[in-house]
Write a protein that holds these residues in place. Structure first.
Motif, short mmCIF file in Angstrom:
data_model
loop_
_atom_site.label_atom_id
_atom_site.label_comp_id
_atom_site.label_asym_id
_atom_site.label_seq_id
_atom_site.Cartn_x
_atom_site.Cartn_y
_atom_site.Cartn_z
N ASP A 58 0.81 -1.22 0.00
CA ASP A 58 0.00 0.00 0.00
C ASP A 58 0.84 1.27 0.00
O ASP A 58 0.29 2.36 -0.01
CB ASP A 58 -0.97 0.02 1.19
CG ASP A 58 -0.23 -0.01 2.50
OD1 ASP A 58 0.90 -0.49 2.52
OD2 ASP A 58 -0.80 0.45 3.51
N LYS A 59 2.18 1.12 -0.01
CA LYS A 59 3.00 2.31 -0.18
C LYS A 59 3.12 2.70 -1.64
O LYS A 59 3.59 3.79 -1.95
CB LYS A 59 4.39 2.07 0.39
CG LYS A 59 4.42 2.03 1.90
CD LYS A 59 5.81 1.71 2.39
CE LYS A 59 5.83 1.67 3.90
NZ LYS A 59 7.15 1.25 4.41
N TYR A 60 2.75 1.79 -2.53
CA TYR A 60 2.97 2.04 -3.96
C TYR A 60 1.67 2.12 -4.75
O TYR A 60 1.59 2.88 -5.70
CB TYR A 60 3.87 0.94 -4.54
CG TYR A 60 5.06 0.69 -3.67
CD1 TYR A 60 6.12 1.59 -3.64
CD2 TYR A 60 5.10 -0.39 -2.80
CE1 TYR A 60 7.18 1.39 -2.81
CE2 TYR A 60 6.17 -0.60 -1.97
CZ TYR A 60 7.22 0.30 -1.96
OH TYR A 60 8.26 0.11 -1.13
N PHE A 90 2.46 11.46 -3.95
CA PHE A 90 3.18 10.66 -2.96
C PHE A 90 3.43 9.24 -3.47
O PHE A 90 4.49 8.68 -3.24
CB PHE A 90 2.39 10.61 -1.64
CG PHE A 90 2.17 11.97 -1.04
CD1 PHE A 90 3.23 12.68 -0.49
CD2 PHE A 90 0.92 12.55 -1.05
CE1 PHE A 90 3.03 13.92 0.05
CE2 PHE A 90 0.71 13.79 -0.52
CZ PHE A 90 1.76 14.49 0.04
N TYR A 91 2.40 8.69 -4.12
CA TYR A 91 2.59 7.34 -4.66
C TYR A 91 3.71 7.32 -5.69
O TYR A 91 4.57 6.44 -5.68
CB TYR A 91 1.29 6.83 -5.29
CG TYR A 91 0.26 6.37 -4.31
CD1 TYR A 91 0.47 5.23 -3.55
CD2 TYR A 91 -0.93 7.06 -4.12
CE1 TYR A 91 -0.47 4.80 -2.64
CE2 TYR A 91 -1.87 6.63 -3.22
CZ TYR A 91 -1.64 5.51 -2.47
OH TYR A 91 -2.56 5.07 -1.57
N LYS A 120 -5.88 11.47 -5.72
CA LYS A 120 -5.64 12.58 -4.80
C LYS A 120 -4.18 12.61 -4.33
O LYS A 120 -3.56 13.66 -4.28
CB LYS A 120 -6.56 12.40 -3.59
CG LYS A 120 -6.74 13.63 -2.76
CD LYS A 120 -7.80 13.36 -1.69
CE LYS A 120 -7.37 13.90 -0.36
NZ LYS A 120 -8.06 13.26 0.75
N ASN A 121 -3.64 11.44 -3.98
CA ASN A 121 -2.28 11.38 -3.44
C ASN A 121 -1.28 10.90 -4.47
O ASN A 121 -0.26 10.32 -4.11
CB ASN A 121 -2.22 10.42 -2.24
CG ASN A 121 -3.20 10.79 -1.18
OD1 ASN A 121 -3.57 11.95 -1.07
ND2 ASN A 121 -3.62 9.83 -0.40
N ARG A 155 6.16 9.36 -5.94
CA ARG A 155 7.45 9.58 -5.29
C ARG A 155 7.97 8.27 -4.68
O ARG A 155 9.14 7.93 -4.83
CB ARG A 155 7.29 10.63 -4.19
CG ARG A 155 8.58 11.05 -3.54
CD ARG A 155 8.31 11.65 -2.20
NE ARG A 155 7.53 10.72 -1.39
CZ ARG A 155 6.90 11.07 -0.28
NH1 ARG A 155 6.91 12.31 0.13
NH2 ARG A 155 6.23 10.17 0.41
N ASN A 156 7.09 7.52 -4.04
CA ASN A 156 7.51 6.23 -3.47
C ASN A 156 7.96 5.27 -4.55
O ASN A 156 8.93 4.53 -4.38
CB ASN A 156 6.35 5.60 -2.68
CG ASN A 156 6.23 6.20 -1.31
OD1 ASN A 156 7.00 7.08 -0.95
ND2 ASN A 156 5.26 5.73 -0.56
#
Lengths: 189, 166
Positions: free
Chosen positions: A114-116, A161-162, A157-158, A164-165
């Motif tokens: 779930d970090k990606y 961040f995704y 929305k994010n 970037r990870n």
């Protein structure tokens, strides 16, 4: 179909359509895929629940990640996920995508999926029984009814961040961003 | 068995610094020096052992050596031959055997990626399995996987909690 759901059908036909035709992209990662053939064939017959495997991600709206994810597979998962049309739902199957499972200290397996990419539901266990898939599907129905399966909205929305990870793992990605990334916002933070 | 012993006699006669052993039935281990490897493999191929099954690598960190094991087999004989060569761990280099066995290319590419052994003469040693690798080769004994996981995977932040902060 009982009488109560008639109102639902009239009110939100689109949502009911998504709910009862979860088409799963036929994407195999790791060992969990061994549970999928009995699920989709006559023994458990997933079509009772409207779940059928389809060949291409562009026809699918359910993505099951069925086991440990190596870095090379993650790249393919991200590309597949981004090709799926919205609304799309992801379910992580087995303990490896949740926290690495038995590959918790492996150098080439990612630990938290779930970090990606965003995940709507988790099925714990190693391996989960095929019945667990149906429990997950009915839970997913409830979530869709309540509007809680918002993985694809969170991804939009994010996305910054995704992305970037993902770039932290792979260096530069070979494909352009799916959604526009606002660079100015980054600087102001 | 008699055929095997004759083969052993001939190998030990032609090539110096070479020991031949039979650890169990139908297994033959040839321990040799680096310069003898290509002639021995060529000799074995002419004897009918035309199939290279695998190349594996063992890291003997205390002796500061890599051991390359070339596994050769024949379709006509039950004998399974392992040719073992030791090379230095620092700046490990080896001659490619692609001229004798063409399928060695991928095996050598894999060993180059996972152990860092350079194969002179191999045209393509680009990464095979790993993505964006920046540490020492992962199959070496001095590579600490837990340290690597802490450095790479654990440092990637959670997306949701990050977003709540900002």
């Amino acid at each position: 179909m009982d009488r109560k759901s008639v109102i639902k059908w009239i009110k939100e036909p689109g949502k009911m359509g998504h709910k009862y035709s979860l088409w799963a992209v036929y994407f195999c990662t790791g060992c969990g895929i061994i549970e999928i053939p009995p699920v989709i064939t006559s023994r458990w017959d997933a079509e009772r629940f409207g779940v059928i495997p389809v060949a291409t991600p562009r026809q699918a709206n359910l993505f099951m990640i069925t086991g440990y994810v190596s870095l090379k597979t993650l790249k393919a998962i991200i590309r597949t996920y981004e090709q799926m049309p919205e609304p799309k739902y992801t379910v992580a199957f087995g303990s490896c995508p949740i926290n690495g499972g038995m590959y918790w200290d492996s150098y080439n397996t990612i630990k938290h999926i779930d970090k990606y990419i965003p995940i709507d539901g988790w099925i714990a266990g190693c391996m989960p029984r095929p019945e667990a898939i149906f429990i997950a599907v009915t839970k997913l129905w409830m979530m869709i009814d309540k509007g809680a399966a918002t993985g694809y909205i969170r991804y939009r929305k994010n996305y910054k961040f995704y992305r970037r990870n993902q770039e932290k793992l792979f260096g530069e990605l070979a494909w352009p961003p799916l959604y526009p990334i606002d660079e100015k916002e980054d600087e102001s933070e | 068995m008699r055929v095997n012993k004759e083969l052993k006699k001939r190998i030990e006669k032609i090539y110096k610094n070479t020991q031949v052993e039979f650890p169990e039935a139908n297994r033959m281990v040839i321990k040799t020096k680096q310069k003898n490897l290509l002639p021995i493999l060529e000799f074995l191929k002419s004897e009918g052992f035309r199939q290279l099954k695998a190349i594996s690598c063992v890291d003997w960190i205390e002796e500061k050596e890599f051991e390359l094991v070339y596994q050769v087999a024949s379709l006509n004989s039950p004998l399974h031959i392992m040719v073992k060569v030791r090379i230095g761990r620092e700046d490990a280099q080896m001659e490619t055997i692609m001229k004798i066995f063409g399928n060695a290319q991928v095996y050598e590419r894999e060993i180059h990626e996972l152990f860092g052994v350079k194969f002179r003469g191999n045209p393509d040693l680009s990464p095979l399995f790993l993505e964006n690798w920046q540490s020492i080769p992962p199959f070496r004994k001095d590579f600490d996987t837990r340290e690597y996981v802490k450095d790479v995977f654990d440092k990637i932040p959670n997306v949701e909690s990050e977003n709540e902060k900002s």
